[in-house]
Design a protein around this motif. Structure first.
Motif, PDB file in Angstrom:
ATOM      1  N   ARG A   1       0.814  -1.217   0.000  1.00  0.00           N
ATOM      2  CA  ARG A   1       0.000   0.000   0.000  1.00  0.00           C
ATOM      3  C   ARG A   1       0.853   1.275   0.000  1.00  0.00           C
ATOM      4  NH1 ARG A   1      -2.276  -4.248   2.194  1.00  0.00           N
ATOM      5  NH2 ARG A   1      -4.515  -4.604   2.009  1.00  0.00           N
ATOM      6  N   GLY A   2       2.130   1.115  -0.323  1.00  0.00           N
ATOM      7  CA  GLY A   2       3.003   2.279  -0.441  1.00  0.00           C
ATOM      8  C   GLY A   2       3.362   2.933   0.872  1.00  0.00           C
ATOM      9  N   GLY A   3       3.302   2.183   1.948  1.00  0.00           N
ATOM     10  CA  GLY A   3       3.609   2.731   3.264  1.00  0.00           C
ATOM     11  C   GLY A   3       5.016   2.415   3.719  1.00  0.00           C
ATOM     12  N   GLN A   4       5.231   2.606   4.989  1.00  0.00           N
ATOM     13  CA  GLN A   4       6.545   2.430   5.591  1.00  0.00           C
ATOM     14  C   GLN A   4       6.374   1.706   6.923  1.00  0.00           C
ATOM     15  OE1 GLN A   4       8.444   5.891   7.814  1.00  0.00           O
ATOM     16  NE2 GLN A   4       9.435   5.980   5.811  1.00  0.00           N
ATOM     17  N   LEU A   5       7.193   0.696   7.144  1.00  0.00           N
ATOM     18  CA  LEU A   5       7.165  -0.039   8.410  1.00  0.00           C
ATOM     19  C   LEU A   5       8.563  -0.082   8.983  1.00  0.00           C
ATOM     20  CD1 LEU A   5       5.638  -1.852  10.481  1.00  0.00           C
ATOM     21  CD2 LEU A   5       6.308  -3.796   9.060  1.00  0.00           C
ATOM     22  N   ARG A   6       8.655   0.271  10.251  1.00  0.00           N
ATOM     23  CA  ARG A   6       9.936   0.196  10.960  1.00  0.00           C
ATOM     24  C   ARG A   6       9.740  -0.619  12.221  1.00  0.00           C
ATOM     25  NH1 ARG A   6      11.494   6.333   9.848  1.00  0.00           N
ATOM     26  NH2 ARG A   6      12.218   6.048   7.726  1.00  0.00           N
ATOM     27  N   LEU A   7      10.826  -1.210  12.674  1.00  0.00           N
ATOM     28  CA  LEU A   7      10.802  -2.106  13.822  1.00  0.00           C
ATOM     29  C   LEU A   7      11.791  -1.626  14.869  1.00  0.00           C
ATOM     30  CD1 LEU A   7       9.871  -4.914  14.977  1.00  0.00           C
ATOM     31  CD2 LEU A   7      11.854  -5.873  13.805  1.00  0.00           C
ATOM     32  N   VAL A   8      11.360  -1.616  16.124  1.00  0.00           N
ATOM     33  CA  VAL A   8      12.233  -1.301  17.246  1.00  0.00           C
ATOM     34  C   VAL A   8      12.364  -2.575  18.080  1.00  0.00           C
ATOM     35  CG1 VAL A   8      12.606   0.125  19.302  1.00  0.00           C
ATOM     36  CG2 VAL A   8      11.441   1.091  17.301  1.00  0.00           C
ATOM     37  N   CYS A   9      13.600  -2.990  18.323  1.00  0.00           N
ATOM     38  CA  CYS A   9      13.830  -4.205  19.100  1.00  0.00           C
ATOM     39  C   CYS A   9      15.194  -4.139  19.762  1.00  0.00           C
ATOM     40  CB  CYS A   9      13.744  -5.436  18.200  1.00  0.00           C
ATOM     41  SG  CYS A   9      13.956  -6.988  19.096  1.00  0.00           S
ATOM     42  N   THR A  10      15.238  -4.453  21.054  1.00  0.00           N
ATOM     43  CA  THR A  10      16.501  -4.445  21.790  1.00  0.00           C
ATOM     44  C   THR A  10      16.758  -5.750  22.542  1.00  0.00           C
ATOM     45  OG1 THR A  10      15.400  -3.397  23.674  1.00  0.00           O
ATOM     46  CG2 THR A  10      16.515  -1.936  22.104  1.00  0.00           C
ATOM     47  N   HIS A  11      15.766  -6.609  22.648  1.00  0.00           N
ATOM     48  CA  HIS A  11      15.907  -7.840  23.420  1.00  0.00           C
ATOM     49  C   HIS A  11      16.809  -8.820  22.661  1.00  0.00           C
ATOM     50  CE1 HIS A  11      14.889 -11.548  25.496  1.00  0.00           C
ATOM     51  NE2 HIS A  11      14.396 -10.793  26.470  1.00  0.00           N
ATOM     52  N   PRO A  12      17.901  -9.283  23.294  1.00  0.00           N
ATOM     53  CA  PRO A  12      18.875 -10.136  22.598  1.00  0.00           C
ATOM     54  C   PRO A  12      18.273 -11.410  21.994  1.00  0.00           C
ATOM     55  CG  PRO A  12      19.758  -9.426  24.703  1.00  0.00           C
ATOM     56  CD  PRO A  12      18.331  -8.978  24.662  1.00  0.00           C
ATOM     57  N   LEU A  13      17.381 -12.076  22.700  1.00  0.00           N
ATOM     58  CA  LEU A  13      16.806 -13.309  22.159  1.00  0.00           C
ATOM     59  C   LEU A  13      15.883 -13.034  20.975  1.00  0.00           C
ATOM     60  CD1 LEU A  13      16.134 -15.348  25.414  1.00  0.00           C
ATOM     61  CD2 LEU A  13      17.991 -15.627  23.753  1.00  0.00           C
ATOM     62  N   THR A  14      15.110 -11.978  21.056  1.00  0.00           N
ATOM     63  CA  THR A  14      14.240 -11.619  19.937  1.00  0.00           C
ATOM     64  C   THR A  14      15.077 -11.201  18.736  1.00  0.00           C
ATOM     65  OG1 THR A  14      12.520 -10.931  21.495  1.00  0.00           O
ATOM     66  CG2 THR A  14      12.291 -10.190  19.217  1.00  0.00           C
ATOM     67  N   LEU A  15      16.137 -10.440  18.979  1.00  0.00           N
ATOM     68  CA  LEU A  15      17.032 -10.058  17.886  1.00  0.00           C
ATOM     69  C   LEU A  15      17.640 -11.300  17.229  1.00  0.00           C
ATOM     70  CD1 LEU A  15      18.830  -7.010  19.519  1.00  0.00           C
ATOM     71  CD2 LEU A  15      17.332  -6.944  17.507  1.00  0.00           C
ATOM     72  N   ARG A  16      17.971 -12.274  18.037  1.00  0.00           N
ATOM     73  CA  ARG A  16      18.545 -13.516  17.506  1.00  0.00           C
ATOM     74  C   ARG A  16      17.529 -14.254  16.626  1.00  0.00           C
ATOM     75  NH1 ARG A  16      20.419 -18.843  20.656  1.00  0.00           N
ATOM     76  NH2 ARG A  16      21.534 -19.786  18.933  1.00  0.00           N
ATOM     77  N   VAL A  17      16.286 -14.333  17.077  1.00  0.00           N
ATOM     78  CA  VAL A  17      15.232 -14.980  16.289  1.00  0.00           C
ATOM     79  C   VAL A  17      15.063 -14.247  14.954  1.00  0.00           C
ATOM     80  CG1 VAL A  17      12.743 -15.415  16.177  1.00  0.00           C
ATOM     81  CG2 VAL A  17      14.005 -15.966  18.256  1.00  0.00           C
ATOM     82  N   LEU A  18      15.057 -12.938  14.987  1.00  0.00           N
ATOM     83  CA  LEU A  18      14.923 -12.153  13.756  1.00  0.00           C
ATOM     84  C   LEU A  18      16.083 -12.420  12.804  1.00  0.00           C
ATOM     85  CD1 LEU A  18      13.765  -8.754  15.286  1.00  0.00           C
ATOM     86  CD2 LEU A  18      12.348 -10.377  14.009  1.00  0.00           C
ATOM     87  N   LYS A  19      17.280 -12.528  13.352  1.00  0.00           N
ATOM     88  CA  LYS A  19      18.467 -12.753  12.525  1.00  0.00           C
ATOM     89  C   LYS A  19      18.486 -14.169  11.946  1.00  0.00           C
ATOM     90  CE  LYS A  19      23.423 -12.392  12.403  1.00  0.00           C
ATOM     91  NZ  LYS A  19      24.654 -12.003  13.063  1.00  0.00           N
ATOM     92  N   VAL A  20      18.238 -15.161  12.788  1.00  0.00           N
ATOM     93  CA  VAL A  20      18.289 -16.560  12.353  1.00  0.00           C
ATOM     94  C   VAL A  20      17.257 -16.838  11.256  1.00  0.00           C
ATOM     95  CG1 VAL A  20      17.825 -18.932  13.133  1.00  0.00           C
ATOM     96  CG2 VAL A  20      19.309 -17.456  14.466  1.00  0.00           C
ATOM     97  N   THR A  21      16.103 -16.218  11.357  1.00  0.00           N
ATOM     98  CA  THR A  21      15.039 -16.440  10.376  1.00  0.00           C
ATOM     99  C   THR A  21      15.196 -15.594   9.118  1.00  0.00           C
ATOM    100  OG1 THR A  21      13.626 -14.778  11.405  1.00  0.00           O
ATOM    101  CG2 THR A  21      13.372 -17.075  12.151  1.00  0.00           C
ATOM    102  N   GLY A  22      16.109 -14.631   9.146  1.00  0.00           N
ATOM    103  CA  GLY A  22      16.314 -13.760   7.999  1.00  0.00           C
ATOM    104  C   GLY A  22      15.396 -12.555   7.963  1.00  0.00           C
ATOM    105  N   LEU A  23      14.474 -12.456   8.914  1.00  0.00           N
ATOM    106  CA  LEU A  23      13.543 -11.322   8.911  1.00  0.00           C
ATOM    107  C   LEU A  23      14.256 -10.003   9.188  1.00  0.00           C
ATOM    108  CD1 LEU A  23      10.622 -10.589   8.414  1.00  0.00           C
ATOM    109  CD2 LEU A  23      10.165 -10.948  10.829  1.00  0.00           C
ATOM    110  N   SER A  24      15.367 -10.053   9.908  1.00  0.00           N
ATOM    111  CA  SER A  24      16.102  -8.812  10.179  1.00  0.00           C
ATOM    112  C   SER A  24      16.677  -8.204   8.902  1.00  0.00           C
ATOM    113  CB  SER A  24      17.204  -9.042  11.214  1.00  0.00           C
ATOM    114  OG  SER A  24      18.162  -9.946  10.707  1.00  0.00           O
ATOM    115  N   GLY A  25      16.875  -9.025   7.863  1.00  0.00           N
ATOM    116  CA  GLY A  25      17.326  -8.499   6.582  1.00  0.00           C
ATOM    117  C   GLY A  25      16.211  -7.769   5.842  1.00  0.00           C
ATOM    118  N   LEU A  26      14.979  -8.204   6.039  1.00  0.00           N
ATOM    119  CA  LEU A  26      13.820  -7.576   5.398  1.00  0.00           C
ATOM    120  C   LEU A  26      13.281  -6.400   6.197  1.00  0.00           C
ATOM    121  CD1 LEU A  26      11.819 -10.780   4.403  1.00  0.00           C
ATOM    122  CD2 LEU A  26      13.257  -9.361   2.921  1.00  0.00           C
TER     123      LEU A  26
END
Length: 130
Positions: A84-109
């Motif tokens: 829809r031509g919008g913008q999404l940003r994510l705020v995250c500081t929790h080490p385990l959640t950051l790890r899940v995002l990285k391992v799954t590749g979602l942190s790249g997207l």
């Protein structure tokens, strides 16, 4: 000085707080984001991401647990906002959640940012923190 965000009276659930801040809709996920929480959050997330050109921030700083249900919410939100031509940003500081995002590749997207100010595109000094 940073303007205090306006808290909307709804939706307020155990796992979600929503407010407007500098032209962005901020969705604060809270507590344990599992299948039950995702079921509670999804209708509000879909409502916010249905708008054309929406500017959305998902804030995970108050999340204690985050499983694949949370990942599905993030991926769905990202897809809907971009369609829809919008913008999404994510705020995250929790080490385990950051790890899940990285391992799954979602942190790249959806690269996680460390502060709400960064997600809102504000200078870090506006938060009043040292």
């Amino acid at each position: 000085m940073r303007q205090e965000p306006r808290q909307d009276p709804a939706p307020l659930t155990r796992h979600l707080r929503v407010h407007q801040d500098h032209g962005h809709t901020v969705l604060e996920f809270r507590g344990e984001i599992d299948i039950a929480a995702a079921t509670e959050i999804a209708p509000y997330l879909d409502l916010v991401t249905a708008r054309n050109g929406s500017r959305v921030v998902i804030d995970l700083r108050h999340v204690e647990f985050f499983d694949c249900s949370g990942l599905r919410l993030l991926y769905r939100a990202r897809s809907r906002v971009l369609e829809r031509g919008g913008q999404l940003r994510l705020v995250c500081t929790h080490p385990l959640t950051l790890r899940v995002l990285k391992v799954t590749g979602l942190s790249g997207l959806l690269p996680p940012l460390a502060t709400l100010d960064a997600a809102l595109g504000l200078p870090e000094a506006t938060s009043g923190t040292l």
